[in-house]
Design an enzyme around this catalytic site. Structure first.
Site, PDB file in Angstrom:
ATOM      1  CE1 TYR A 204      -3.828   2.407   0.824  1.00  0.00           C
ATOM      2  CE2 TYR A 204      -2.010   3.610   1.840  1.00  0.00           C
ATOM      3  CZ  TYR A 204      -3.303   3.575   1.343  1.00  0.00           C
ATOM      4  OH  TYR A 204      -4.065   4.716   1.352  1.00  0.00           O
TER       5      TYR A 204
ATOM      6  CD  GLU B  38      -5.885   4.432  -1.559  1.00  0.00           C
ATOM      7  OE1 GLU B  38      -6.037   4.545  -0.337  1.00  0.00           O
ATOM      8  OE2 GLU B  38      -6.794   4.084  -2.321  1.00  0.00           O
TER       9      GLU B  38
END
Ligand code: GDP
Ligand code: MN
Length: 396
Positions: A109, A197
């Site tokens: 992530y 992101e």
């Protein structure tokens, strides 16, 4: 403003971030054709909607034949995909992105957000990627790496290197990771994004770092500096209730309840939502009519609220300072008449010209319930809504 995954990947590629090759498709035939252009023997069909968590909703499909691609495309196109980020209304899939499939060894992530407390961009990363960040921080809080960027110098290579090492990446991958992390940061700052992101950023079996998913969100107030990004806007992905209100200069946010709200002042509007909930109801929207609202503006607010087919009762709550209760009352009456309002309506007026406003409402002869305080108004509208609901249920 949000953009689609494929658009975000196109932008990030220009900043040196490695992304899989892919092409956009609007039909199953085109999807198959895109795959043939890419060659290879495995592809991913990805629904392009302004939402994450598509995978769990069937919006990301790995395919090994033309037939599978065509089937996946047929299933996705025209479908309203409901993910746990879209809300129950879902988002319509009208474009697909067809990519060469990637062999994944590890999912990471990587997120860049504005931290209001730090007043800086903060990089958040975790070696436990794939899941959403809320889930990661609940399940693996220790895996989360945080790094604050000093805006005066921007993201430095040593800082990106530190993040890469903290993620436990193999030394052979560090240079690529640094390129990806600094590339994302440069994209964020040069394009005035307020969020980047990459979830997941993957390590492939052949030892490469690739952004497999990408989400970019832009600061609306800076869009005038980036016409090429404004062009990426896809209004079909936005809440049509919000677009309607925004186009008319109203400050409106759509919610999922049944009680429409027209309030002045953002703070009072939020307090009103809370009071409706306390009284046992669910608000359908946030709406701030603003100061000095003319009867026309009040009428427009009613139109915006009623544009939501779920609305079954309306609460008008005005604490007039620069506003005038008589103008609000006139607007309310026009709205009831012109829009032939046939649902419970509760109006609470307070402040400038309140007597005049109340007199106008009383003399109108219309079926409008008035209230003295915010709590009183919230209770009345919830009670009226429940009574109307019951009446309707009995009629059926
Ligand atoms: P999201 O569900 O909307 O976040 O969509 P993603 O693009 O992140 O895809 C969801 C998941 O599908 C990823 O976390 C991967 O596990 C998987 N996935 C996506 N693309 C590929 C691919 O090319 N190869 C493999 N093996 N898995 C993929
Ligand atoms: Mn993802």
């Amino acid at each position: 403003m949000d953009i689609h995954e494929y658009q975000a990947k196109d932008l990030l590629r220009r900043f040196g971030v490695q992304v899989p090759r892919g092409g956009i498709a609007y039909s199953p035939e085109q999807a198959v054709y895109r795959a043939s252009e890419l060659s290879g023997d495995k592809w991913v069909v990805k629904a392009q909607i302004h939402s994450g968590a598509r995978g769990k909703a069937g919006g990301v499909r790995i395919c090994a034949s033309e037939e599978e691609i065509s089937d996946a495309a047929q299933w996705m196109l025209g479908r309203k995909l409901v993910t746990h980020q879209t809300g129950p209304r879902g988002k319509l899939v009208s474009r697909l992105y067809i990519e060469e499939a990637t062999d994944i060894a590890q999912e990471i992530y990587l997120g860049f957000v504005m931290d209001r407390k730090e007043e800086r961009v903060v990089v958040v990363a975790s070696a436990e990627g794939g899941m959403e960040i809320e889930e990661i921080s609940a399940r693996e809080p220790d895996s989360i790496v945080r790094s604050v960027v000093d805006p005066a110098v921007g993201m430095q290579a040593f800082q990106a290197r530190e993040i890469a090492f903290q993620l436990g990446l193999d030394p052979s991958l560090i240079a690529q990771a640094v390129k990806t992390i600094t590339g994302c940061y440069r994209a964020m700052s040069e394009l005035d994004a307020n969020m980047v992101e990459i979830n997941p950023m993957v390590v492939t079996r052949s030892g490469e770092i690739v952004a497999l998913d990408a989400k970019l969100s832009f600061d609306d107030n800076a869009l005038f500096r980036h016409p090429e990004i404004s062009e990426l806007r896809d209004k079909s992905q936005e809440d049509s209730r919000e677009t309607f209100a925004e186009d008319r200069g109203l400050s409106y946010i759509g919610l999922d309840g049944r009680i429409g709200c027209i309030v002045n002042g953002a703070g009072l509007a939020m307090a009103t939502l809370d009071m409706i909930k306390t009284a046992g109801g669910e608000p359908a929207n946030f709406l701030d009519v603003g100061g000095g609202a003319s009867p026309e503006r009040v009428l427009m607010s009613f139109k915006a609220v009623l544009n939501d087919r779920n609305v079954e009762a309306i609460l008008v709550n005005i604490f007039a300072g620069i506003n005038r209760c008589d103008w609000i009352a006139e607007g309310v009456i026009r709205a009831v008449k012109e829009l032939q309002l046939d649902m419970p309506l509760v109006v609470r007026l307070s402040g400038t010209n309140v007597e005049e406003g109340m007199r106008i409402l009383a003399e109108s002869g219309l079926n409008i319930t008035t209230a003295e305080t915010l709590a009183d108004a919230a209770e009345k509208v919830v009670a009226a809504w429940k009574a109307a609901d019951k009446q309707q249920a009995e009629a059926v």
